[in-house]
Design a protein around this motif. Structure first.
Motif, PDB file in Angstrom:
ATOM      1  N   GLN A 191     145.304 108.894 -38.823  1.00  0.00           N
ATOM      2  CA  GLN A 191     145.797 109.388 -40.141  1.00  0.00           C
ATOM      3  C   GLN A 191     144.837 108.367 -40.831  1.00  0.00           C
ATOM      4  OE1 GLN A 191     148.854 110.505 -40.732  1.00  0.00           O
ATOM      5  NE2 GLN A 191     147.990 110.885 -38.332  1.00  0.00           N
ATOM      6  N   ALA A 192     143.410 108.252 -40.903  1.00  0.00           N
ATOM      7  CA  ALA A 192     142.917 107.266 -42.115  1.00  0.00           C
ATOM      8  C   ALA A 192     142.594 107.910 -42.622  1.00  0.00           C
ATOM      9  CB  ALA A 192     141.468 107.011 -40.821  1.00  0.00           C
ATOM     10  N   GLU A 193     141.825 108.913 -43.200  1.00  0.00           N
ATOM     11  CA  GLU A 193     141.936 109.774 -44.601  1.00  0.00           C
ATOM     12  C   GLU A 193     143.523 110.662 -44.926  1.00  0.00           C
ATOM     13  OE1 GLU A 193     139.214 108.427 -45.807  1.00  0.00           O
ATOM     14  OE2 GLU A 193     138.283 108.394 -44.168  1.00  0.00           O
ATOM     15  N   ARG A 194     144.138 109.833 -44.681  1.00  0.00           N
ATOM     16  CA  ARG A 194     145.555 110.984 -44.940  1.00  0.00           C
ATOM     17  C   ARG A 194     146.187 110.522 -46.156  1.00  0.00           C
ATOM     18  NH1 ARG A 194     149.586 113.740 -40.637  1.00  0.00           N
ATOM     19  NH2 ARG A 194     151.488 114.795 -42.107  1.00  0.00           N
ATOM     20  N   PRO A 195     146.853 109.928 -47.023  1.00  0.00           N
ATOM     21  CA  PRO A 195     147.548 109.510 -47.966  1.00  0.00           C
ATOM     22  C   PRO A 195     148.631 109.478 -47.255  1.00  0.00           C
ATOM     23  CG  PRO A 195     146.887 111.959 -49.104  1.00  0.00           C
ATOM     24  CD  PRO A 195     146.390 112.255 -47.443  1.00  0.00           C
ATOM     25  N   LEU A 222     147.596 105.711 -51.685  1.00  0.00           N
ATOM     26  CA  LEU A 222     145.930 105.043 -51.298  1.00  0.00           C
ATOM     27  C   LEU A 222     146.565 105.764 -48.892  1.00  0.00           C
ATOM     28  CD1 LEU A 222     146.024 101.733 -51.870  1.00  0.00           C
ATOM     29  CD2 LEU A 222     144.914 103.928 -52.617  1.00  0.00           C
ATOM     30  N   THR A 223     145.018 106.051 -48.902  1.00  0.00           N
ATOM     31  CA  THR A 223     145.240 106.222 -46.531  1.00  0.00           C
ATOM     32  C   THR A 223     145.002 104.589 -46.198  1.00  0.00           C
ATOM     33  OG1 THR A 223     142.485 106.007 -46.935  1.00  0.00           O
ATOM     34  CG2 THR A 223     143.591 107.753 -48.118  1.00  0.00           C
ATOM     35  N   PRO A 224     145.377 105.095 -45.266  1.00  0.00           N
ATOM     36  CA  PRO A 224     145.704 103.650 -44.752  1.00  0.00           C
ATOM     37  C   PRO A 224     144.803 103.256 -44.481  1.00  0.00           C
ATOM     38  CG  PRO A 224     146.487 105.857 -43.490  1.00  0.00           C
ATOM     39  CD  PRO A 224     146.102 106.180 -44.786  1.00  0.00           C
ATOM     40  N   LEU A 225     143.219 103.767 -44.537  1.00  0.00           N
ATOM     41  CA  LEU A 225     141.690 103.133 -44.815  1.00  0.00           C
ATOM     42  C   LEU A 225     141.578 102.357 -46.078  1.00  0.00           C
ATOM     43  CD1 LEU A 225     138.929 102.173 -43.441  1.00  0.00           C
ATOM     44  CD2 LEU A 225     138.271 104.817 -44.092  1.00  0.00           C
ATOM     45  N   GLN A 226     142.170 102.868 -47.218  1.00  0.00           N
ATOM     46  CA  GLN A 226     142.156 102.385 -48.190  1.00  0.00           C
ATOM     47  C   GLN A 226     142.972 101.320 -48.466  1.00  0.00           C
ATOM     48  OE1 GLN A 226     143.278 105.926 -50.838  1.00  0.00           O
ATOM     49  NE2 GLN A 226     141.066 106.221 -51.601  1.00  0.00           N
ATOM     50  N   SER A 227     144.341 101.217 -47.732  1.00  0.00           N
ATOM     51  CA  SER A 227     144.960 100.252 -47.888  1.00  0.00           C
ATOM     52  C   SER A 227     144.468  99.038 -47.091  1.00  0.00           C
ATOM     53  CB  SER A 227     146.472 100.592 -47.171  1.00  0.00           C
ATOM     54  OG  SER A 227     147.312 102.084 -48.054  1.00  0.00           O
ATOM     55  N   LEU A 228     144.649  99.548 -45.642  1.00  0.00           N
ATOM     56  CA  LEU A 228     143.808  98.246 -44.886  1.00  0.00           C
ATOM     57  C   LEU A 228     142.674  97.696 -46.124  1.00  0.00           C
ATOM     58  CD1 LEU A 228     143.800  99.477 -41.940  1.00  0.00           C
ATOM     59  CD2 LEU A 228     145.365  97.981 -42.032  1.00  0.00           C
ATOM     60  N   ALA A 229     142.104  98.372 -46.796  1.00  0.00           N
ATOM     61  CA  ALA A 229     140.843  97.461 -47.239  1.00  0.00           C
ATOM     62  C   ALA A 229     140.719  96.882 -48.489  1.00  0.00           C
ATOM     63  CB  ALA A 229     139.852  98.502 -47.962  1.00  0.00           C
TER      64      ALA A 229
END
Length: 255
Positions: free
Chosen positions: A143-147, A97-104
């Motif tokens: 880093q938002a979209e980076r695995p 997951l990316t940071p954005l996905q993890s935080l979502a």
């Protein structure tokens, strides 16, 4: 301090593994808005104590109180729901997951929306806005979209803290946030921990004395599973017992 000033309290916590007392009659109090550090040599029982606080480990005896409520018999997820949140010595992240996905996922789970976490971020403006704010706060926007598996290790540590903060903790337990972080990336950790919200009470476990002495207002020293002493950073740095068993000749003049 009055009872209303205490957000987290232990009473005579004992944890035995066979004939070994990992924690031995530990009674500590964490004040509202605290910047409280728990230090001690390896094997002192620090992580065992955090596991007892969070319900990962069941005490042999003793009690844990959060915000005036006895939580000693509650499972970990119930304690998180009441505002007691932790990070770990070793990253507990979803590598793909990316940071954005993890935080979502974290924000949606907090709002009982985990069943729709996978929807496009733009479909939930409130979740998207909160995630964006967290990415900026924790220096993760680039880093938002980076695995996660491709991120520098220091950024992964920052993501763990961001995920903990996304749970809206009342008390945040940071278990060695700088562990394994290269020196070049460590300043980000120091700055981010120092900038945590003032209304969040923080109990920090850490061996990095730069981080400890720049962050803590109160310090508790654990040795052989028991509390050796407690005080301000200046008091701890000057304490001959602490120097003998832990600090040694470390330079602590920064206090």
């Amino acid at each position: 301090m009055t009872g209303g000033d205490i957000v987290l309290r232990t009473e005579h916590l004992v944890k035995r593994f066979g004939g070994i007392n990992a924690t031995n009659d530990v009674s500590i109090s964490v004040a509202r808005g605290a910047r409280h550090a728990l230090i001690g040599p390896n094997g002192a029982g620090k992580t065992t104590l955090i596991n007892l606080l969070t319900g990962v480990t069941v005490p042999t005896s003793g009690r844990v109180h959060l915000l005036g409520q006895d939580i000693s018999d509650l499972p970990p997820h119930r304690r998180v729901g009441l505002g007691l949140v932790r990070t770990f010595q070793i990253n507990q992240l979803f590598a793909s997951l990316t940071p954005l996905q993890s935080l979502a996922l974290a924000v949606a789970s907090r709002e009982n929306g985990a069943h729709r976490w996978w929807r496009p971020m733009g479909s939930d403006a409130a979740v998207a806005a909160e995630c964006e704010a967290l990415l900026q706060q924790f220096r993760l926007s680039e880093q938002a979209e980076r695995p996660t598996r491709e991120m520098p290790y220091g950024k992964r540590r920052l993501l763990e803290i961001a995920l903990a903060v996304a749970c809206k903790p009342r008390v945040l337990l940071l278990d060695e946030p700088a562990a394994g972080v290269p020196a070049a990336e460590r300043q980000d950790i120091l700055d981010t921990v120092a900038a945590l919200p003032a209304d969040v009470s923080v109990l920090l476990i850490e061996h990095d004395m730069d981080l400890v002495f720049s962050f803590a207002k109160t310090m508790t020293v654990l040795v052989n599973g028991a509390v050796l002493t407690e005080g301000t950073p200046a008091q701890i740095a000057a304490d001959p017992q602490v120097r003998a068993v832990y600090l040694g000749d470390m330079e602590v003049v920064r206090v």
